[in-house]
Design an enzyme around this catalytic site. Structure first.
Site, mmCIF file in Angstrom:
data_model
loop_
_atom_site.group_PDB
_atom_site.id
_atom_site.type_symbol
_atom_site.label_atom_id
_atom_site.label_comp_id
_atom_site.label_asym_id
_atom_site.label_seq_id
_atom_site.Cartn_x
_atom_site.Cartn_y
_atom_site.Cartn_z
ATOM 1 N N ALA A 415 0.851 -1.188 0.000
ATOM 2 C CA ALA A 415 0.000 0.000 0.000
ATOM 3 C C ALA A 415 0.887 1.238 0.000
ATOM 4 O O ALA A 415 0.613 2.222 -0.673
ATOM 5 C CB ALA A 415 -0.909 -0.010 1.220
ATOM 6 N N MET A 417 5.187 2.728 1.365
ATOM 7 C CA MET A 417 6.485 2.464 1.980
ATOM 8 C C MET A 417 7.040 3.760 2.539
ATOM 9 O O MET A 417 7.095 4.776 1.853
ATOM 10 C CB MET A 417 7.425 1.872 0.920
ATOM 11 C CG MET A 417 8.841 1.648 1.414
ATOM 12 S SD MET A 417 8.906 0.417 2.752
ATOM 13 C CE MET A 417 10.315 1.034 3.677
ATOM 14 N N GLU A 418 7.476 3.655 3.813
ATOM 15 C CA GLU A 418 7.791 4.863 4.582
ATOM 16 C C GLU A 418 9.216 5.378 4.396
ATOM 17 O O GLU A 418 9.833 5.813 5.361
ATOM 18 C CB GLU A 418 7.569 4.556 6.065
ATOM 19 C CG GLU A 418 8.588 3.579 6.701
ATOM 20 C CD GLU A 418 8.205 2.108 6.620
ATOM 21 O OE1 GLU A 418 7.327 1.789 5.811
ATOM 22 O OE2 GLU A 418 8.793 1.303 7.349
ATOM 23 N N ASN A 419 9.780 5.312 3.191
ATOM 24 C CA ASN A 419 11.141 5.828 3.016
ATOM 25 C C ASN A 419 11.266 7.194 3.670
ATOM 26 O O ASN A 419 10.380 8.037 3.543
ATOM 27 C CB ASN A 419 11.469 5.948 1.534
ATOM 28 C CG ASN A 419 11.164 4.680 0.792
ATOM 29 O OD1 ASN A 419 11.602 3.609 1.164
ATOM 30 N ND2 ASN A 419 10.362 4.792 -0.248
ATOM 31 N N HIS A 451 -0.178 5.709 9.198
ATOM 32 C CA HIS A 451 0.772 4.606 9.396
ATOM 33 C C HIS A 451 2.174 4.997 8.913
ATOM 34 O O HIS A 451 3.157 4.893 9.656
ATOM 35 C CB HIS A 451 0.248 3.391 8.615
ATOM 36 C CG HIS A 451 1.107 2.172 8.690
ATOM 37 N ND1 HIS A 451 0.724 1.026 9.331
ATOM 38 C CD2 HIS A 451 2.331 1.895 8.174
ATOM 39 C CE1 HIS A 451 1.666 0.113 9.231
ATOM 40 N NE2 HIS A 451 2.659 0.616 8.515
ATOM 41 N N GLU A 452 2.258 5.479 7.688
ATOM 42 C CA GLU A 452 3.577 5.781 7.120
ATOM 43 C C GLU A 452 4.245 6.936 7.868
ATOM 44 O O GLU A 452 5.456 6.953 8.039
ATOM 45 C CB GLU A 452 3.472 6.108 5.632
ATOM 46 C CG GLU A 452 2.843 5.010 4.775
ATOM 47 C CD GLU A 452 3.436 3.636 5.006
ATOM 48 O OE1 GLU A 452 4.659 3.535 5.242
ATOM 49 O OE2 GLU A 452 2.674 2.644 4.986
ATOM 50 N N HIS A 455 5.958 5.841 10.981
ATOM 51 C CA HIS A 455 7.254 5.219 10.693
ATOM 52 C C HIS A 455 8.401 6.222 10.585
ATOM 53 O O HIS A 455 9.556 5.846 10.733
ATOM 54 C CB HIS A 455 7.181 4.462 9.366
ATOM 55 C CG HIS A 455 6.604 3.088 9.472
ATOM 56 N ND1 HIS A 455 6.968 2.200 10.460
ATOM 57 C CD2 HIS A 455 5.725 2.432 8.679
ATOM 58 C CE1 HIS A 455 6.303 1.054 10.267
ATOM 59 N NE2 HIS A 455 5.545 1.173 9.199
HETATM 60 ZN ZN LIG Z 1 4.528 -0.213 8.071
#
Ligand SMILES: [Zn+2]
Length: 1034
Positions: A415, A417-419, A451-452, A455
């Site tokens: 869904a 990605m928390e780069n 959510h991201e 992170h």
């Molecule tokens: Zn996550």
């Protein structure tokens, strides 16, 4: 990282494709790349070509080197091995641009050899011999050589990377030069680092402070551990610092991992973009690096690309240098200390909108230009600004980078990605058009963003030491989805309410299987790492963190987290670091709990307990016992060395006593034995006992039948004495205890009778979710009507009371009446799916109106229900109409529900047609095909069709999704979870015997689930029908 239930395929790479791509590259490469990129031209990599050129090139290669380097190179030739010379196919290799070639070793394309090609074939015989000798030497020492170990050897540490990339979007290749500054902790002749699927041009090692290199004896790839090994002529010395330079090139593959490409259509023209996905182990596909989370380093990245594109990375651009030929190099600022898997970059021609937080963080949302113009990114951008402010305030640690970019891409394996500083989202999880989105869709988008962003602290700033603790960062981010959404929408009560149905109840289903696994999983091989990203890690992780926050008290918990982030920022931490910090925080407020001791039992043991509370009318002493909850007590335990009896937990149990008008305040009892006696003051006067107040604990609670009856009475007379969360909890516990045989089948059905008076959404939602699997167990039985009739009776009065929503909800209404709208939706869904006549008529009318007027006036929040009901009731023309709309709509949220509606048909021919079309990528997107098959399996008329289709197409499906473990396991469980006859169980077992590879864990879980279904049918089905018959005649 947020798991996407729909993940896209990774197409198998056939030799033909490789050749085609090679031809494309060679044919269209008319550029003059810069000096450091020049040496890194792409190479064809077919095996045949490889072998054919090998012999004739060895000599030519050596000669050209000799000519170039003259006498000084004699010594080099003694140590440097030109094991293979595909590079010479493009002429003699060129120097890397830095003058002296002393100590430079060139690596053959065997380096980037197609997977599966034997190592020996790709290397010169002499080198192989030398390697063999070396391996024997290690064997004599009874040690694995450093490159064969599952983890990188610890003798080197990267301090800083300078990474310069050139992206060639016209032929989908890139070249790079990486300079890694290394610190030596133990002397060694070997440099072992990760590199996978790339072609290495040149390697050079030099001592930082001194001129001249350290001679490279040889280099080789070791594909088993995805490492590249540089063997030196002498040892690197301790506490000195060296520079490792590697020049390489690789493909921008048409897949989903590493540095990959995707495309979209704008004004009828296909446009390409390239983006990275490195988590968990794919940075090694984009540059040689120490690709384990513990090796935090600083990074300075430069990206050279055509000026028609823009480039993005974790940090802002410092300078851009334009060249006359239409190329530009963006130099990004240096990152703080970070792990490789959080690095990211992208090359695209997106546009953006921007906002700035109070503390000055620049937030931009990048997406395709048409989406930006429509304002589809504005919602995400606005909540991101608020959420950064929320987290900065909650954690008391400022956001650590000057900017945060959110990038919406058409194709992504997750869904999102928390780069760090450059989070990537799949379009469906970030773009939102308020005029056609339901509350559910808005909630999905919101929670993925929350959510991201979490992170950026839990993950990017403080990173788990190793993948076994991935549940820590994922559990936190998943838990904060609810806390952060509460901040944005205070009335929604996400953490106290929706968390129960969507996380706690959901994961207890999975974790109640004997074949579950502990939330903290041992991980050795790189190939195991994907396995740890599953719903146990995310949802059980979140449920355990919530339990912890509740027994600590939220304010102490928050203080503890602030300390943890402050202490470990820019570093790595393991779960014990967290437990210790939290214990200290508790101590400061005068409480003493050994959090590590408590939490180890929950994180290292699989499953969860069911607590049984037995009261006695004549005394205030109650008996509390615990045992491991399993659905199928006959199922073989996964770990045969310990029976279910050996599982024990320290359980923070809260108990309240109540009577018709009042409930006592709860007290915590720590239960740590199999069975304990406790005195409950005031119990004698009270009527009933209630355990796990507000369902903050990760366990189920059972009572003696007398107490269940008292609770049912209470719910019927005045349910508001019991909290909303506990009403939902009682429903979920009762259904699942009955399903596992701990409780008579009629108890849950008696509980839901009170729902006709229930005005809160959550208990309805819990009931609806718990009824769903029961419905699937019964939907093909001959007495199904009795069950159906019973449920309809419970729903009828609330359905009448609530009615249907009006069309065109405006946004403020959505926010004000979320609970009410969700309740109405839930009741309509139950009514329509169990066959309420009015509900069916209403759905048919709305669909007919749409068809005749060609205007869709169906209220947004119930569109999926109406489409599905319409397709199931009405004729083939309606199916064709929905099919046509599915093709013509451009809104991602709408497309998804139209496709799912097609699976609701009763017509087996249509279902078969749909299944067959689902594998045609031009008709159904690869990531959506899985949903089609699973939804057909949920339809009682299609279950056997989907199951048959799955078996027949397994090879194709496994090739498509096999590498995306999460996706494959979703497919296996989705197709099998509602099989429930002896015959189907046999078919499943036979299939597993004959199938070829892949998804072993998913299949063992599937067998256990189907066995439990069959067992339930055998033991309890008649009991249930018997009670229903009796109940309906009264
Ligand atoms: Zn996550």
């Amino acid at each position: 990282m947020a798991l996407e239930e729909k993940r896209e395929k990774r197409p198998p790479v056939t030799p033909m494709m490789i050749e085609e791509e090679a031809a494309l590259r060679n044919g269209s490469r008319g550029l003059t790349p810069g000096p450091w990129a020049e040496a890194a031209g792409p190479r064809p990599r077919t095996t045949e070509r490889h072998i054919a050129v090998h012999k004739r090139l060895v000599l030519g290669f050596a000669v050209s080197i000799l000519a170039l380097l003259a006498v000084t190179m004699i010594a080099v030739l003694l140590s440097v091995r030109f094991e293979e010379c595909g590079a010479a196919a493009d002429g003699p290799p060129r120097a890397s641009g830095n003058g002296s070639l002393s100590g430079v070793a060139r690596q053959p394309p065997g380096a980037g050899q197609p997977p599966g090609q034997p190592e020996e074939e790709a290397r010169g015989g002499e080198a192989a011999e030398e390697e063999e000798e070396e391996e024997e030497e290690w064997q004599r020492r009874q040690e694995l050589p450093p490159w064969a170990r599952p983890r990188l050897p610890r003798h080197l540490r990267p301090l800083h990377y300078n990474l310069m990339l050139s992206a060639f979007m016209e032929n989908f290749t890139f070249s790079g030069e990486v300079n890694v500054q290394l610190e030596v902790r133990n002397a060694s002749r070997y440099i072992v680092l990760h590199a996978h699927r790339m072609h290495i041009e040149a390697v050079r090692v030099a001592e930082d402070k001194l001129a001249g290199g350290v001679r490279v004896a040889r280099t080789f790839f070791y594909p088993q551990t995805q490492v590249f090994v540089v063997v030196l002529n002498r040892s690197l010395e301790v506490q000195r610092s060296y520079n490792l330079k590697i020049i390489y090139n690789a493909l921008i593959e048409n897949e989903l991992l590493g540095f990959f490409r995707s495309s979209y259509v704008l004004h009828g023209e296909r446009r390409f973009l390239a983006v990275t996905q490195f988590s968990p182990t794919h940075a090694r596909k984009a540059f040689p690096c120490f690709d384990e989370p513990i090796y935090k380093a600083t990074f300075k990245i430069s990206i050279r690309h055509q000026a028609t594109y823009l480039s993005l990375s974790n940090m802002p651009v410092e300078t851009s240098v334009f060249e006359e030929d239409g190329w530009v190099t963006d130099h990004f600022s240096q990152t703080p200390l970070m792990s490789t898997y959080y690095l990211a970059w992208a090359v695209c021609n997106f546009t953006y909108r921007e906002t700035v937080t109070k503390s000055g963080v620049v937030v931009r949302l990048y997406a395709r230009p048409d989406a930006i113009r429509r304002g589809s990114g504005d919602y995400a951008l606005n909540i991101t600004r608020s959420l950064i402010e929320f987290y900065e305030d909650y954690f008391k640690v400022p956001y650590s980078l000057p900017k945060l970019d959110l990038l919406a891409v058409p194709k992504h394996p997750y869904a999102a990605m928390e780069n760090w500083g450059l989070s990537v989202f799949v379009e469906q999880r970030i773009l939102l058009d308020p005029s056609i989105s339901s509350i559910l869709y808005l909630l999905d988008v919101t929670m993925v963003i929350v959510h991201e962003l979490c992170h950026q602290w839990f993950g990017d700033l403080v990173t788990p030491v190793w993948w076994e603790d991935v549940w820590l960062k994922e559990g936190f981010a998943h838990y904060f989805e609810f806390v952060g959404t509460d901040y944005l929408y205070p009335g929604w009560n996400m953490e106290k309410q929706r968390f129960l149905t969507d996380v706690l109840h959901e994961v207890m289903l999975l974790d109640g299987l004997a074949s579950s696994h502990p939330v903290s999983q041992e991980v050795q091989q790189a190939t195991d790492i994907d396995r740890v990203f599953d719903w146990i890690a995310y949802k059980k992780g979140a449920a355990l963190i919530r339990m912890l926050a509740n027994f600590m008290g939220h304010s102490v918990f928050q203080m503890g987290l602030q300390d943890y982030l402050t202490i470990h920022k820019y570093g790595n931490a393991a779960r014990n670091d967290l437990w210790n910090t939290l214990s200290k925080a508790l101590k400061r407020v005068g409480k003493s709990v050994n959090i590590q001791e408590v939490m180890d039992q929950w994180t290292l043991q699989m499953g969860y307990p069911v607590i049984t509370i037995l009261g006695n009318e004549t005394t205030d002493i109650i008996v509390i016992s615990q045992e491991r909850f399993v659905y199928d007590s006959d199922a073989k335990p996964k770990d045969p060395s310990r029976g279910d009896n050996s599982y024990l937990w320290q359980i923070p149990l809260t108990i309240a006593v109540g009577n018709t008008s009042h409930i006592s305040s709860e007290a915590i009892i720590w239960v740590s034995n199999k069975s304990e006696h406790h005195r409950i003051p005031a119990f004698e006067e009270a009527g009933w006992l209630l355990g796990n107040i507000n369902q903050t604990g990760y366990f189920r609670v059972n009572y003696d039948i007398r107490n269940w009856r008292l609770l049912i009475n209470q719910l019927t007379r005045n349910h508001e004495v019991i909290s909303v969360s506990n009403r939902a909890g009682l429903i979920d516990d009762a259904f699942n205890l009955a399903r596992a045989g701990y409780l008579p089948q009629n108890i849950p059905l008696e509980i839901i009778r009170y729902l006709s008076e229930e005005k809160d959404f959550l208990p309805w939602h819990a009931a609806s979710r718990a009824l769903y699997p029961l419905d699937k167990l019964l939907d093909r039985t001959e007495n199904y009507n009795i069950f159906n009739e019973y449920i309809l009776r419970q729903v009828a009065s609330m359905y009448l009371k609530l009615g249907w929503p009006m069309n065109n909800l405006n946004k403020s209404l959505v926010q004000a009446s979320y609970q009410h709208e969700e309740l109405r939706r839930e009741v309509i869904m139950l009514a329509c799916s169990f066959g309420n006549k009015h509900c069916h008529q209403q759905a048919a009318t709305l669909i007919s109106d749409w068809i005749s007027s060609n205007r869709n006036r169906i209220p947004l929040n119930v569109r999926d229900i109406v489409y599905c009901t319409g397709v199931s009731l009405m004729d083939e023309d309606v199916w064709e109409f929905i099919w046509m709309k599915f093709h013509s709509t451009t809104a991602v949220s709408e497309k998804k529900i139209l496709l799912e509606a097609l699976t609701c048909s009763d017509d087996r021919n249509l279902l078969n047609r749909l299944l067959n079309l689902s594998l045609n990528s031009e008709v159904v997107l690869d990531q959506d095909a899985i949903d089609v098959i699973i939804h057909v399996a949920r339809n009682p008329h299609g279950r056997d069709l989907a199951w048959k289709f799955f078996r027949e197409k397994w090879k194709i499906l496994n090739a498509r999704y096999g590498e995306a473990l999460f996706m494959n396991s979703k497919l296996v469980s989705g197709v099998t979870e509602f099989l429930n006859t002896e015959g189907e169980l046999r078919e499943l077992k036979n299939f597993i015997k004959s199938y070829e590879g892949g998804a072993a864990v998913s299949f063992s879980r599937a067998v256990e689930t189907v066995e439990a279904n069959v067992r339930w049918q055998r033991l309890y089905k008649e009991e249930l029908f018997h009670w229903l018959r009796k109940s309906l005649t009264h």
